[in-house]
Design an enzyme around this catalytic site. Structure first.
Site, PDB file in Angstrom:
ATOM      1  N   GLY A  63       0.800  -1.033   0.026  1.00 48.26           N
ATOM      2  CA  GLY A  63      -0.049  -0.086  -0.129  1.00 48.26           C
ATOM      3  C   GLY A  63       0.892   1.178  -0.024  1.00 48.26           C
ATOM      4  O   GLY A  63       2.245   1.267   0.631  1.00 48.26           O
ATOM      5  N   GLN A 105       3.082  10.198   1.498  1.00 44.23           N
ATOM      6  CA  GLN A 105       4.294   9.394   1.254  1.00 44.23           C
ATOM      7  C   GLN A 105       5.061   9.565   0.014  1.00 44.23           C
ATOM      8  O   GLN A 105       6.254   9.463   0.094  1.00 44.23           O
ATOM      9  CB  GLN A 105       4.058   7.703   1.255  1.00 44.23           C
ATOM     10  N   CYS A 148       6.338  -0.283   6.916  1.00 45.68           N
ATOM     11  CA  CYS A 148       5.925   0.908   6.199  1.00 45.68           C
ATOM     12  C   CYS A 148       7.010   1.158   5.189  1.00 45.68           C
ATOM     13  O   CYS A 148       8.033   1.352   5.821  1.00 45.68           O
ATOM     14  CB  CYS A 148       5.351   1.928   7.130  1.00 45.68           C
ATOM     15  N   LEU A 149       6.556   1.555   4.211  1.00 44.69           N
ATOM     16  CA  LEU A 149       7.739   2.047   3.018  1.00 44.69           C
ATOM     17  C   LEU A 149       8.418   3.235   3.640  1.00 44.69           C
ATOM     18  O   LEU A 149       9.459   3.585   3.310  1.00 44.69           O
ATOM     19  CB  LEU A 149       7.205   2.351   1.652  1.00 44.69           C
ATOM     20  N   HIS A 172      -3.908   1.045   7.599  1.00 41.18           N
ATOM     21  CA  HIS A 172      -2.807   1.555   7.718  1.00 41.18           C
ATOM     22  C   HIS A 172      -2.577   2.931   6.606  1.00 41.18           C
ATOM     23  O   HIS A 172      -2.160   3.757   7.098  1.00 41.18           O
ATOM     24  CB  HIS A 172      -1.868   0.349   7.102  1.00 41.18           C
ATOM     25  N   GLU A 173      -3.311   2.550   5.498  1.00 41.16           N
ATOM     26  CA  GLU A 173      -3.018   3.735   4.290  1.00 41.16           C
ATOM     27  C   GLU A 173      -4.075   4.856   4.828  1.00 41.16           C
ATOM     28  O   GLU A 173      -3.537   6.063   4.493  1.00 41.16           O
ATOM     29  CB  GLU A 173      -3.162   3.243   3.020  1.00 41.16           C
ATOM     30  N   HIS A 217      -2.397   7.135   7.398  1.00 43.41           N
ATOM     31  CA  HIS A 217      -1.537   8.007   6.668  1.00 43.41           C
ATOM     32  C   HIS A 217      -2.031   9.357   6.156  1.00 43.41           C
ATOM     33  O   HIS A 217      -1.363  10.363   6.233  1.00 43.41           O
ATOM     34  CB  HIS A 217      -0.745   7.346   5.381  1.00 43.41           C
TER      35      HIS A 217
HETATM   36 CO    CO Z   1       2.967   3.020   5.742  1.00 47.05          CO
END
Ligand code: CO
Length: 149
Positions: free
Chosen positions: A46, A51, A89-90, A131-132, A135
């Protein structure tokens, strides 16, 4: 399409609240395509627009690498149950931790053309959605970790 650079922990944009999308044009489509390409390139499940340093309420999710969810202005309207699982998480490389999430959620959102949609997802897909969507409110999974992995 293009790979976009991912903002990392410490970048203040990750802590800001993203803005509602009101214009559904080609730029939105390009952003969504770029976000999906970047998510796959970085081997994530995701990616949220903040991000890639775009403060808009947009995220893409693909848990199986095939089905791609594009969520514009997503909002969780119903949730039930709980589950606990490891997340990463990226934007926060080399860190994982267990987070509690709902087992199932219903989300209303808009697609890339602005059409209103609703979807119910469960298990790990629900985790990825939560999670997304977090963000978009400047919330990171590390805020919710119950135990490190
Ligand atoms: Co993340």
């Amino acid at each position: 399409m293009a790979i976009r650079q991912i903002a990392k922990l410490g970048d203040s944009i990750l802590r800001e609240k993203a803005k509602v999308v009101t214009i559904f044009d080609d730029n939105l489509g390009t952003l969504l395509d770029d976000m999906t390409e970047t998510m796959f390139f970085e081997e994530g499940v995701g990616l949220a627009a903040p991000q890639v340093s775009i403060l808009k309420r947009i995220c893409v999710i693909s848990v199986d690498g095939k089905t791609i969810y594009e969520l514009v202005n997503p909002e969780i309207i119903k949730s039930s149950g709980t589950q606990k699982g490891a997340e990463g998480c990226l934007s926060i490389p080399n860190r994982n931790g267990v987070v509690e999430r709902p087992k199932e959620i219903t989300v209303k959102y808009q697609d890339r053309s602005g059409k209103n949609k609703e979807i119910t997802v469960s298990d790990f897909t629900a985790v990825a959605f939560c999670h997304e969507i977090d963000h978009l409110n400047g919330v990171l999974f590390i805020d919710k970790i119950t135990s490190e992995q």
